[in-house]
Write a protein that holds these residues in place. Structure first.
Motif, PDB file in Angstrom:
ATOM      1  N   PHE A   1       1.787-101.535  -0.052  1.00  0.00           N
ATOM      2  CA  PHE A   1       0.838-101.178  -1.109  1.00  0.00           C
ATOM      3  C   PHE A   1       1.367-100.019  -1.945  1.00  0.00           C
ATOM      4  O   PHE A   1       1.278-100.033  -3.178  1.00  0.00           O
ATOM      5  CB  PHE A   1      -0.522-100.786  -0.516  1.00  0.00           C
ATOM      6  CG  PHE A   1      -1.414-101.941  -0.191  1.00  0.00           C
ATOM      7  CD1 PHE A   1      -1.799-102.853  -1.168  1.00  0.00           C
ATOM      8  CD2 PHE A   1      -1.899-102.119   1.086  1.00  0.00           C
ATOM      9  CE1 PHE A   1      -2.644-103.916  -0.874  1.00  0.00           C
ATOM     10  CE2 PHE A   1      -2.736-103.165   1.399  1.00  0.00           C
ATOM     11  CZ  PHE A   1      -3.114-104.073   0.414  1.00  0.00           C
TER      12      PHE A   1
ATOM     13  N   GLY B   1       2.372-100.164  -5.832  1.00  0.00           N
ATOM     14  CA  GLY B   1       1.679 -99.279  -6.766  1.00  0.00           C
ATOM     15  C   GLY B   1       2.635 -98.442  -7.592  1.00  0.00           C
ATOM     16  O   GLY B   1       2.460 -98.290  -8.807  1.00  0.00           O
TER      17      GLY B   1
ATOM     18  N   GLU C   1       4.210-100.655 -10.190  1.00  0.00           N
ATOM     19  CA  GLU C   1       3.335-100.958 -11.324  1.00  0.00           C
ATOM     20  C   GLU C   1       3.154 -99.742 -12.225  1.00  0.00           C
ATOM     21  O   GLU C   1       3.277 -99.829 -13.449  1.00  0.00           O
ATOM     22  CB  GLU C   1       1.964-101.453 -10.865  1.00  0.00           C
ATOM     23  CG  GLU C   1       1.092-101.815 -12.047  1.00  0.00           C
ATOM     24  CD  GLU C   1      -0.277-102.325 -11.666  1.00  0.00           C
ATOM     25  OE1 GLU C   1      -0.968-102.801 -12.575  1.00  0.00           O
ATOM     26  OE2 GLU C   1      -0.657-102.250 -10.494  1.00  0.00           O
ATOM     27  N   ILE C   2       2.867 -98.606 -11.619  1.00  0.00           N
ATOM     28  CA  ILE C   2       2.647 -97.410 -12.421  1.00  0.00           C
ATOM     29  C   ILE C   2       3.942 -96.965 -13.102  1.00  0.00           C
ATOM     30  O   ILE C   2       3.954 -96.652 -14.292  1.00  0.00           O
ATOM     31  CB  ILE C   2       2.058 -96.274 -11.560  1.00  0.00           C
ATOM     32  CG1 ILE C   2       0.663 -96.673 -11.056  1.00  0.00           C
ATOM     33  CG2 ILE C   2       1.981 -94.975 -12.361  1.00  0.00           C
ATOM     34  CD1 ILE C   2       0.128 -95.767  -9.969  1.00  0.00           C
TER      35      ILE C   2
ATOM     36  N   TYR D   1       7.161-105.554  -9.348  1.00  0.00           N
ATOM     37  CA  TYR D   1       5.792-105.290  -8.888  1.00  0.00           C
ATOM     38  C   TYR D   1       5.058-106.600  -8.592  1.00  0.00           C
ATOM     39  O   TYR D   1       4.294-106.689  -7.628  1.00  0.00           O
ATOM     40  CB  TYR D   1       5.014-104.469  -9.919  1.00  0.00           C
ATOM     41  CG  TYR D   1       3.545-104.748  -9.858  1.00  0.00           C
ATOM     42  CD1 TYR D   1       2.789-104.322  -8.765  1.00  0.00           C
ATOM     43  CD2 TYR D   1       2.906-105.490 -10.838  1.00  0.00           C
ATOM     44  CE1 TYR D   1       1.438-104.615  -8.677  1.00  0.00           C
ATOM     45  CE2 TYR D   1       1.572-105.785 -10.759  1.00  0.00           C
ATOM     46  CZ  TYR D   1       0.841-105.346  -9.681  1.00  0.00           C
ATOM     47  OH  TYR D   1      -0.492-105.653  -9.591  1.00  0.00           O
TER      48      TYR D   1
ATOM     49  N   TYR E   1      -5.269-108.180  -3.506  1.00  0.00           N
ATOM     50  CA  TYR E   1      -5.270-107.556  -4.818  1.00  0.00           C
ATOM     51  C   TYR E   1      -6.481-106.660  -5.035  1.00  0.00           C
ATOM     52  O   TYR E   1      -6.392-105.641  -5.721  1.00  0.00           O
ATOM     53  CB  TYR E   1      -5.126-108.604  -5.926  1.00  0.00           C
ATOM     54  CG  TYR E   1      -3.665-108.865  -6.198  1.00  0.00           C
ATOM     55  CD1 TYR E   1      -3.023-108.245  -7.256  1.00  0.00           C
ATOM     56  CD2 TYR E   1      -2.915-109.672  -5.358  1.00  0.00           C
ATOM     57  CE1 TYR E   1      -1.671-108.444  -7.480  1.00  0.00           C
ATOM     58  CE2 TYR E   1      -1.569-109.878  -5.570  1.00  0.00           C
ATOM     59  CZ  TYR E   1      -0.950-109.260  -6.635  1.00  0.00           C
ATOM     60  OH  TYR E   1       0.380-109.444  -6.848  1.00  0.00           O
TER      61      TYR E   1
ATOM     62  N   TYR F   1      -5.537-103.600  -3.155  1.00  0.00           N
ATOM     63  CA  TYR F   1      -4.475-102.928  -3.890  1.00  0.00           C
ATOM     64  C   TYR F   1      -5.057-102.085  -5.024  1.00  0.00           C
ATOM     65  O   TYR F   1      -4.565-101.001  -5.318  1.00  0.00           O
ATOM     66  CB  TYR F   1      -3.475-103.944  -4.438  1.00  0.00           C
ATOM     67  CG  TYR F   1      -2.580-103.312  -5.457  1.00  0.00           C
ATOM     68  CD1 TYR F   1      -1.572-102.440  -5.068  1.00  0.00           C
ATOM     69  CD2 TYR F   1      -2.797-103.519  -6.806  1.00  0.00           C
ATOM     70  CE1 TYR F   1      -0.791-101.810  -6.006  1.00  0.00           C
ATOM     71  CE2 TYR F   1      -2.012-102.895  -7.743  1.00  0.00           C
ATOM     72  CZ  TYR F   1      -1.015-102.040  -7.342  1.00  0.00           C
ATOM     73  OH  TYR F   1      -0.265-101.403  -8.277  1.00  0.00           O
TER      74      TYR F   1
ATOM     75  N   VAL G   1      -5.838 -98.690  -3.806  1.00  0.00           N
ATOM     76  CA  VAL G   1      -4.608 -97.918  -3.585  1.00  0.00           C
ATOM     77  C   VAL G   1      -4.031 -97.484  -4.927  1.00  0.00           C
ATOM     78  O   VAL G   1      -3.571 -96.346  -5.090  1.00  0.00           O
ATOM     79  CB  VAL G   1      -3.582 -98.745  -2.774  1.00  0.00           C
ATOM     80  CG1 VAL G   1      -2.250 -98.022  -2.675  1.00  0.00           C
ATOM     81  CG2 VAL G   1      -4.138 -99.073  -1.392  1.00  0.00           C
ATOM     82  N   PHE G   2      -4.070 -98.371  -5.905  1.00  0.00           N
ATOM     83  CA  PHE G   2      -3.580 -98.058  -7.243  1.00  0.00           C
ATOM     84  C   PHE G   2      -4.311 -96.844  -7.818  1.00  0.00           C
ATOM     85  O   PHE G   2      -3.695 -95.978  -8.441  1.00  0.00           O
ATOM     86  CB  PHE G   2      -3.753 -99.267  -8.169  1.00  0.00           C
ATOM     87  CG  PHE G   2      -3.373 -98.982  -9.589  1.00  0.00           C
ATOM     88  CD1 PHE G   2      -2.058 -99.053  -9.990  1.00  0.00           C
ATOM     89  CD2 PHE G   2      -4.331 -98.640 -10.526  1.00  0.00           C
ATOM     90  CE1 PHE G   2      -1.693 -98.783 -11.301  1.00  0.00           C
ATOM     91  CE2 PHE G   2      -3.983 -98.371 -11.828  1.00  0.00           C
ATOM     92  CZ  PHE G   2      -2.656 -98.445 -12.221  1.00  0.00           C
TER      93      PHE G   2
ATOM     94  N   LEU H   1      -2.905 -93.700  -6.303  1.00  0.00           N
ATOM     95  CA  LEU H   1      -1.567 -93.438  -6.837  1.00  0.00           C
ATOM     96  C   LEU H   1      -1.616 -92.997  -8.302  1.00  0.00           C
ATOM     97  O   LEU H   1      -0.839 -92.142  -8.718  1.00  0.00           O
ATOM     98  CB  LEU H   1      -0.685 -94.672  -6.675  1.00  0.00           C
ATOM     99  CG  LEU H   1      -0.323 -95.035  -5.238  1.00  0.00           C
ATOM    100  CD1 LEU H   1       0.413 -96.367  -5.192  1.00  0.00           C
ATOM    101  CD2 LEU H   1       0.505 -93.937  -4.595  1.00  0.00           C
TER     102      LEU H   1
END
Length: 108
Positions: A8, A12, A15-16, A45, A61, A64, A67-68, A71
């Motif tokens: 995760f 993350g 993605e970020i 990602y 998802y 996630y 978690v995103f 982050l």
């Protein structure tokens, strides 16, 4: 459980980080290679979450997403130098609790 958390976190950050590079390219006039690297990282990602052992795409998802949020708050604090306030941290903790319930609640 630790491997799931690691996946995760890696997803993350991809993605970020990828989104951030594209943001810098388009919004802050950084060179094209920022956009290209960001796009490649965003493709990675898309692959990383498939390494999770959970059988449900939707559950992975949704979890996630929580978690995103954590982050993203940390990214803003460390990278953008925007100190999170009490409400940022409270919301992030609520998300982690929700993620934990979704992923690790005993199911029959």
């Amino acid at each position: 459980m630790l491997l799931s958390i690691l996946i995760f976190v890696v997803a993350g950050l991809a993605e970020i980080g990828g989104g951030y590079l594209v943001w810098l390219w388009l919004r802050e006039s950084k060179p094209l290679w920022y956009g290209i690297m960001g796009s490649i990282i965003l493709i990675l990602y898309g692959i990383i979450p498939t390494l999770q052992s959970f059988p449900s795409f939707g559950r992975v998802y949704a979890a996630y997403g929580g978690v995103f949020i954590i982050l993203a708050v940390l990214w803003g604090w460390v990278i953008d130098k925007k100190t999170p306030d009490l409400y940022d941290w409270t919301g992030a903790v609520v998300c982690v609790i929700g993620v934990s319930i979704m992923l690790w609640a005993p199911r029959g």
